[in-house]
Design a protein around this motif. Sequence first.
Motif, mmCIF file in Angstrom:
data_model
loop_
_atom_site.group_PDB
_atom_site.id
_atom_site.type_symbol
_atom_site.label_atom_id
_atom_site.label_comp_id
_atom_site.label_asym_id
_atom_site.label_seq_id
_atom_site.Cartn_x
_atom_site.Cartn_y
_atom_site.Cartn_z
ATOM 1 N N ARG A 248 0.812 -1.210 0.000
ATOM 2 C CA ARG A 248 0.000 0.000 0.000
ATOM 3 C C ARG A 248 0.847 1.263 0.000
ATOM 4 O O ARG A 248 0.420 2.309 -0.465
ATOM 5 C CB ARG A 248 -0.902 0.022 1.240
ATOM 6 N N LYS A 249 2.028 1.148 0.555
ATOM 7 C CA LYS A 249 2.927 2.297 0.624
ATOM 8 C C LYS A 249 4.330 1.792 0.400
ATOM 9 O O LYS A 249 4.644 0.656 0.764
ATOM 10 C CB LYS A 249 2.868 2.915 2.034
ATOM 11 N N TRP A 250 5.186 2.646 -0.148
ATOM 12 C CA TRP A 250 6.581 2.243 -0.329
ATOM 13 C C TRP A 250 7.193 1.937 1.028
ATOM 14 O O TRP A 250 7.085 2.734 1.951
ATOM 15 C CB TRP A 250 7.382 3.350 -1.014
ATOM 16 N N GLY A 251 7.804 0.776 1.103
ATOM 17 C CA GLY A 251 8.533 0.421 2.309
ATOM 18 C C GLY A 251 7.664 -0.063 3.443
ATOM 19 O O GLY A 251 8.142 -0.224 4.568
ATOM 20 N N ASP A 252 6.355 -0.286 3.197
ATOM 21 C CA ASP A 252 5.533 -0.831 4.282
ATOM 22 C C ASP A 252 5.833 -2.327 4.446
ATOM 23 O O ASP A 252 6.674 -2.890 3.729
ATOM 24 C CB ASP A 252 4.039 -0.553 4.046
ATOM 25 N N GLU A 253 5.115 -2.958 5.362
ATOM 26 C CA GLU A 253 5.446 -4.352 5.668
ATOM 27 C C GLU A 253 5.261 -5.246 4.441
ATOM 28 O O GLU A 253 6.089 -6.105 4.152
ATOM 29 C CB GLU A 253 4.579 -4.852 6.828
ATOM 30 N N GLY A 254 4.175 -4.998 3.701
ATOM 31 C CA GLY A 254 3.907 -5.781 2.499
ATOM 32 C C GLY A 254 5.012 -5.640 1.469
ATOM 33 O O GLY A 254 5.401 -6.610 0.816
ATOM 34 N N HIS A 255 5.532 -4.425 1.338
ATOM 35 C CA HIS A 255 6.603 -4.173 0.383
ATOM 36 C C HIS A 255 7.858 -4.943 0.791
ATOM 37 O O HIS A 255 8.537 -5.540 -0.039
ATOM 38 C CB HIS A 255 6.888 -2.669 0.323
ATOM 39 N N ARG A 256 8.107 -4.960 2.079
ATOM 40 C CA ARG A 256 9.294 -5.669 2.567
ATOM 41 C C ARG A 256 9.127 -7.177 2.428
ATOM 42 O O ARG A 256 10.098 -7.896 2.243
ATOM 43 C CB ARG A 256 9.588 -5.282 4.018
ATOM 44 N N LEU A 257 7.856 -7.636 2.509
ATOM 45 C CA LEU A 257 7.616 -9.070 2.383
ATOM 46 C C LEU A 257 7.451 -9.510 0.927
ATOM 47 O O LEU A 257 7.202 -10.676 0.653
ATOM 48 C CB LEU A 257 6.365 -9.464 3.177
ATOM 49 N N GLY A 258 7.531 -8.567 0.001
ATOM 50 C CA GLY A 258 7.453 -8.931 -1.405
ATOM 51 C C GLY A 258 6.048 -9.198 -1.898
ATOM 52 O O GLY A 258 5.836 -10.052 -2.753
ATOM 53 N N TRP A 259 5.066 -8.454 -1.373
ATOM 54 C CA TRP A 259 3.686 -8.652 -1.796
ATOM 55 C C TRP A 259 3.445 -8.003 -3.161
ATOM 56 O O TRP A 259 4.294 -7.327 -3.716
ATOM 57 C CB TRP A 259 2.719 -8.076 -0.748
#
Lengths: 369, 237
Positions: A248-259
């Motif tokens: 949803r946002k750059w560098g959020d948890e999903g981004h770090r987890l490769g979603w």
Amino acid sequence: MGTKDTIYEGLFNYGITRRDFMKFCTTMSATLALSSTSIPKIAEALQQKKKPYAVWLHFQECTGDTESLLRATKPSIAQIVLDIISLEYHETIMAGSGHSAEKALHDVVKNQKGKYFALVEGSIPTKDGGIYCVIAGKTAVEIAKEVCGNALVTINVGSCSCWGGIGSAKPNPTGATGTASVVPGIKYINLPGCPANAENITATIVHYLTFGTLPALDRYNRPLFAYGKRIHDNCERRPHFDAGQFVRKWGDEGHRLGWCLYEMGCKGPMAYQNCPTVKWNDGISYPIQSGHPCFACASNDSWDVFGPIYNRAPHVPGASYQATADKIGAAVVAGTAAAVATHAVIRTFLGYKQKERFSKEKNEADKMK
Amino acid sequence: MFDKGPYVWQPQKLDMFRKSRKAQDKRLYVWQLPVRLSHWLNILTITTLIITGYYISDPFMHAISEDQSIMAKMRFIHFVSAHILIASAILRIYWLFAGNKFARLKEFFPYTKEKRKEAIEFIKFYSFLKKEVHHPIGHNALAAISYSFTYFMIFLAILTGYALYSESHTGFFWYLAGGWVFGIISDGTIRLIHHSVMWVLTAFLIVHVYIVWLNDNIEGNGLISSIFTGYKIYHKD
């Protein structure tokens, strides 16, 4: 340069072993999506065929496609230049300059008429007599007509030479367009991308040498082996899409987890290329893998139709810059609801003018009481 | 009886009222079964398609665990509903030629002079410029135009939907169903059309429900119940 040698001899002289040569043939076969039975055919063709002549033209571009080619490791750029093709003219990497460089180009056009590959990088400006791109006193339009018009086949490397690319994005100040519209009627193949993948450039040439024909093409003249499949269908983040896990946002948890990057504006569902399988820079990575949404660089519409790189929905044509379909649609629905509510209120204040029959009935009913 | 005093349950009197009313009324069978069936299938599927379609375009719910597969389920429901909607459309198209005169193709293209006049009358009626208007038995001209427009919107949604479906379902059938559209308009525009149709249909739903309620209320012709039973009440006058 020893252009009279066959490709295999050239490779052998360069210190390439038979084993490496066969590996290269296998890689090409895989890139072209051919069966393993075609590996000997490729090997045979490359052992017997003379090196083809090729010239590389630069027009309005960023040299990104050359950069992409320089990063080709299967085979390396030196091997391509020296062994697979006899690259007679390439402004970025050629040693000659000035008149000697121009002479090399004209010699090829004159002596190898109808026998050489013309690889074109960059869009061609057509506005104001084409003055926005002039090389050696000639406009890009003139050069393209002379060189591409006499070529065996024109290979458009990168989106710019295919259909204008970023240079032709609105408002297109230079009237930029691709080679096919400047030199109509030529035999050409489009290898769009920003930049084009070097594996696909090499594979296209190898296909032509092996089979004597261009690979099967799609409606945009792109080879199906490279542009036949959708990125979305081969994406390694696809399971996160199906699961409903989105960045949803750059560098959020999903981004770090490769979603999935769908909500960050990823155009993977509209993009056709072999990035997820062939990848870039010797198979290291490609944009989505490294955490950036795809913006469908190999599509004609990536700039003007698909909308901003980081927006999911495109902007509505004709509407103001920020107007997405959702904003307009929500406004239309809200407006409708408001109009309906207002109508109901006015109706109530005016009073229901019901049919006389109704009141008659009511009177009768009242009488029956 | 209806507007005076506290409400008292008086079945006999109500029955008398109904009888007197019935004597004057004519119950006309207007909406045949396929029309009603198709109507309710449309309502069910379009509502589902709007909700799931909006989710696909803007995933507002996020999965907590990997095994929820929200997007996959939404897409599945979206595609199943779409195919039911197409089945409903096929039924309705057949009934455009096989149905009674209220269901036929001609009803939806009010091109005659009288019909055009009728449409203007209804516009005046809805914008408070006219106090009364004559309601025809079937669709009035303005309603017919709005339904033709809505059918066109649904057609656009189906065509662009099939085009997008053909991106993940290759083969000659899917090419025929929608894949060919890519030869005319680009992927981004197809998505834009498909998405915009959702908003247009949402707006239509609001207007449709309101107008039907309004007419039922003013006219007392049982318009709302007619789409369940098929019978419209038509008065002597």
